[in-house]
Motif scaffolding. Structure first.
Motif, PDB file in Angstrom:
ATOM      1  N   LEU A  18       0.797  -1.142  -0.114  1.00  0.00           N
ATOM      2  CA  LEU A  18      -0.057  -0.067  -0.008  1.00  0.00           C
ATOM      3  C   LEU A  18       0.763   1.194   0.064  1.00  0.00           C
ATOM      4  O   LEU A  18       2.024   1.325   0.766  1.00  0.00           O
ATOM      5  CB  LEU A  18      -1.015  -0.026   1.371  1.00  0.00           C
ATOM      6  CG  LEU A  18      -2.058  -1.235   1.328  1.00  0.00           C
ATOM      7  CD1 LEU A  18      -2.711  -1.066   2.481  1.00  0.00           C
ATOM      8  CD2 LEU A  18      -3.019  -1.223  -0.082  1.00  0.00           C
ATOM      9  N   TYR A 176       0.668  -2.981  -5.911  1.00  0.00           N
ATOM     10  CA  TYR A 176      -0.510  -2.473  -5.319  1.00  0.00           C
ATOM     11  C   TYR A 176      -1.457  -1.611  -6.413  1.00  0.00           C
ATOM     12  O   TYR A 176      -2.476  -1.741  -6.622  1.00  0.00           O
ATOM     13  CB  TYR A 176      -0.714  -1.533  -4.386  1.00  0.00           C
ATOM     14  CG  TYR A 176      -2.046  -0.907  -3.626  1.00  0.00           C
ATOM     15  CD1 TYR A 176      -2.935  -1.587  -3.172  1.00  0.00           C
ATOM     16  CD2 TYR A 176      -1.901   0.658  -4.002  1.00  0.00           C
ATOM     17  CE1 TYR A 176      -4.016  -0.966  -2.902  1.00  0.00           C
ATOM     18  CE2 TYR A 176      -2.998   1.143  -3.476  1.00  0.00           C
ATOM     19  CZ  TYR A 176      -4.038   0.224  -2.872  1.00  0.00           C
ATOM     20  OH  TYR A 176      -5.481   0.985  -2.641  1.00  0.00           O
ATOM     21  N   GLU A 376      -9.941   3.669  -6.976  1.00  0.00           N
ATOM     22  CA  GLU A 376      -9.011   2.673  -6.257  1.00  0.00           C
ATOM     23  C   GLU A 376      -9.677   2.088  -4.945  1.00  0.00           C
ATOM     24  O   GLU A 376      -9.097   0.934  -4.544  1.00  0.00           O
ATOM     25  CB  GLU A 376      -8.163   3.760  -5.545  1.00  0.00           C
ATOM     26  CG  GLU A 376      -6.947   3.247  -4.777  1.00  0.00           C
ATOM     27  CD  GLU A 376      -5.827   4.081  -4.133  1.00  0.00           C
ATOM     28  OE1 GLU A 376      -5.361   3.757  -3.293  1.00  0.00           O
ATOM     29  OE2 GLU A 376      -5.988   5.417  -4.600  1.00  0.00           O
ATOM     30  N   LEU A 380      -9.356  -1.927  -4.277  1.00  0.00           N
ATOM     31  CA  LEU A 380      -8.940  -2.258  -2.905  1.00  0.00           C
ATOM     32  C   LEU A 380     -10.114  -2.948  -2.412  1.00  0.00           C
ATOM     33  O   LEU A 380      -9.433  -4.176  -1.630  1.00  0.00           O
ATOM     34  CB  LEU A 380      -8.736  -0.936  -1.888  1.00  0.00           C
ATOM     35  CG  LEU A 380      -8.358  -1.274  -0.408  1.00  0.00           C
ATOM     36  CD1 LEU A 380      -7.226  -1.956  -0.473  1.00  0.00           C
ATOM     37  CD2 LEU A 380      -8.362   0.194   0.258  1.00  0.00           C
ATOM     38  N   GLY A 393      -5.235  -2.830   4.729  1.00  0.00           N
ATOM     39  CA  GLY A 393      -6.182  -2.111   3.748  1.00  0.00           C
ATOM     40  C   GLY A 393      -7.336  -1.278   4.534  1.00  0.00           C
ATOM     41  O   GLY A 393      -7.932  -0.345   3.604  1.00  0.00           O
ATOM     42  N   ARG A 396      -6.411   2.128   4.698  1.00  0.00           N
ATOM     43  CA  ARG A 396      -6.229   2.848   3.294  1.00  0.00           C
ATOM     44  C   ARG A 396      -7.774   3.037   2.912  1.00  0.00           C
ATOM     45  O   ARG A 396      -8.060   4.334   2.090  1.00  0.00           O
ATOM     46  CB  ARG A 396      -5.630   2.130   2.165  1.00  0.00           C
ATOM     47  CG  ARG A 396      -5.640   2.488   1.040  1.00  0.00           C
ATOM     48  CD  ARG A 396      -4.624   3.805   0.915  1.00  0.00           C
ATOM     49  NE  ARG A 396      -4.510   4.455  -0.601  1.00  0.00           N
ATOM     50  CZ  ARG A 396      -4.027   5.522  -0.912  1.00  0.00           C
ATOM     51  NH1 ARG A 396      -3.128   6.166   0.299  1.00  0.00           N
ATOM     52  NH2 ARG A 396      -3.751   5.945  -2.045  1.00  0.00           N
ATOM     53  N   GLU A 397      -8.392   1.919   3.415  1.00  0.00           N
ATOM     54  CA  GLU A 397      -9.886   2.524   3.017  1.00  0.00           C
ATOM     55  C   GLU A 397     -10.631   3.506   3.597  1.00  0.00           C
ATOM     56  O   GLU A 397     -11.422   4.420   3.019  1.00  0.00           O
ATOM     57  CB  GLU A 397     -10.690   1.119   3.382  1.00  0.00           C
ATOM     58  CG  GLU A 397     -12.166   1.075   3.081  1.00  0.00           C
ATOM     59  CD  GLU A 397     -12.873  -0.112   3.598  1.00  0.00           C
ATOM     60  OE1 GLU A 397     -13.227  -1.048   2.858  1.00  0.00           O
ATOM     61  OE2 GLU A 397     -13.073  -0.305   4.902  1.00  0.00           O
TER      62      GLU A 397
END
Length: 479
Positions: A18, A176, A376, A380, A393, A396-397
């Motif tokens: 990531l 990624y 994205e 993801l 993740g 990042r979410e």
């Protein structure tokens, strides 16, 4: 969050590939100096320049060899050959840039891959192919077939390995961002287009120099145009098509959880690229006349058509994937339901971006940010459901969802039936001057050529009819 927890989160994100969130509070020069990709780019640019200079000194000037002089391309042939080679390289590169539209790579990644194929791959392949051809010629001991052995048995493997190296580097450093087979085809096509660009310069320059030194047979420009028709028009798709096999294999391996598939798929793609290249070189070397034309019509063109059909199917497949994954977020209320369908259609996204240009302000940038963030987010989610990314993740979410909420208010999601061009007319169009008339005054304009009476004459209109005063002593005559 403590420092230890922050470092642990960074390690987990790095393990899943990531990207780290940029600290915008730091100045841009400091962010560039501390970025790993910045120094990788600097090192690659130095490598590209060195390979290009070495290749130029090797093939362009005449070289002294034992027993004579080896004629090079010549300085006058390089600009002419580059012009003809660009006729193929530029449209091909733009086509591959247009192809990867759902989640495009950064421009510098495209540029680095293209330059790798143009500089490093061509220099490496030229050295190995020359070495192998010299050894095969010695072993052949005068056999006429030795001239084609290097082109058939050595060049396909060497050239495909040289081009595919850039793809493996991207897969290692930025796995990624490699989200689909279209990403692999776009990168592989750019590497192949860069390799073909420099290789065509070499071929065009050789035929131009040979025709220039052979008086009375054919004009150099005419000889170059004949070769351009063969390499630049009829078989322009060769190198990008071959290297695309490696890109597809890498994409399948990166999107699979199985370790066996991760190893076998890239190797199978590379072998398919080399075998296609070998078949092409075999037909071009050993087949002549009508048989070569039949091979082109019934083998080469069907292979190109099959690749085009595969790409079109992948475009629809990626649209369905984005729609399905965004639906997961829409069901729990994290993404508005109205965003699902527009984000899964390329034409709708392009229209929304186009209409945002006429709203002014932050609308274009906000629209682009929302489109990229939601795309994205969909990929993801797909990676998390496949088991390719663990709970790292989730951070990042959250970042992507917050970015969507921050930019969605100014973004264009669902385009209107027609763009609002009025703002552009206000900004760039000429405003029609409204005449400022003087207030009306009697007697009005007059003079030579005027349509109104001159001052002192009788007025016009209702005031033109004048009556005399009434005489109280008036009476009929005779009374």
């Amino acid at each position: 969050m403590s420092v230890a927890q922050n470092n642990q989160a960074r390690r987990k994100a790095a393990r899943s590939g990531l990207p780290a969130v940029a600290d915008l509070s730091q100045p841009l020069p400091k962010r560039m100096i501390t970025s790993r990709m910045f120094w990788v780019t600097v090192a690659l640019l130095i490598l590209y320049a060195a390979c290009l200079v070495l290749l130029y000194r090797q093939v362009v000037p005449d070289q002294k060899v034992p027993g004579g002089r080896l004629i090079g391309l010549g300085h006058e042939a390089v600009p002419i050959s580059a012009k003809y080679a660009a006729f193929t390289a530029v449209p091909l590169s733009l086509l591959f840039l247009w192809l990867d539209r759902f989640k495009p790579w950064r421009f510098w990644v495209w540029l680095m891959v293209f330059l790798w194929g143009a500089c490093v791959a061509t220099f490496f392949a030229a050295q190995i192919n020359s070495w192998a051809a010299s050894h095969l010629s010695i072993i052949g001991d005068g056999d006429p077939a030795t001239g084609s052995r290097a082109a058939i048995y050595v060049a396909p493997w060497v050239e495909e390995f040289a081009k595919a190296t850039a793809l493996f580097w991207v897969a290692i450093l930025m796995r990624y961002r490699w989200v689909s087979r279209l990403s692999g085809i776009a990168l592989a096509g750019l590497a192949g287009a860069g390799f073909a660009f420099v290789e065509n310069i070499l071929y065009y320059g050789r035929v131009y120099r040979y025709a220039a030194n052979t008086f009375g047979q054919v004009e150099p420009e005419q000889a170059l145009q004949g070769l351009f028709l063969q390499r630049g028009v009829l078989t322009f798709f060769g190198h990008p098509l071959f290297t695309s096999m490696t890109g597809i294999g890498l994409a399948i391996g990166l999107r699979s959880k199985s370790k066996v598939v991760r190893v076998i798929a890239p190797l199978a793609g590379f072998c398919a690229a080399a075998f296609l290249h070998m078949s092409f070189n075999t037909a071009a070397t050993l087949v002549q006349g009508n048989q070569l034309l039949l091979t082109y019509l019934f083998v080469a063109l069907p292979a190109l058509l099959a690749m085009i059909i595969f790409i079109v199917r992948q475009e629809f497949r990626e649209g369905r994937l984005i729609r399905e994954r965004l639906t997961d977020y829409a069901r729990v209320g994290w993404v508005p339901t109205g965003d699902v369908l527009p984000m899964s259609r390329l034409r709708t996204r392009l229209r929304a971006l186009w209409q945002s240009l006429f709203r002014g302000g932050h609308a274009p940038l906000a629209t682009l940010r929302v489109q990229r963030a939601e795309t994205e987010l969909a990929y993801l989610r797909d990676s998390m459901t496949r088991g390719l990314i663990d709970d790292a993740g989730l951070e990042r979410e959250k970042f992507l969802l917050s970015r969507i909420r921050a930019a969605r208010g100014a973004a264009v999601i669902q385009p209107e039936a027609r763009a609002d061009y009025g703002r552009i007319r206000e900004l760039f169009g000429r405003r029609r001057a409204i005449p400022s008339y003087a207030p009306p005054s009697y007697p009005g304009p007059a003079g030579i050529g005027g349509s109104m009476p001159a001052p002192g004459t009788a007025p016009i209109g209702p005031a033109a009819t004048q009556y005399s005063k009434v005489d109280p002593n008036w009476k009929p005559p005779g009374e």
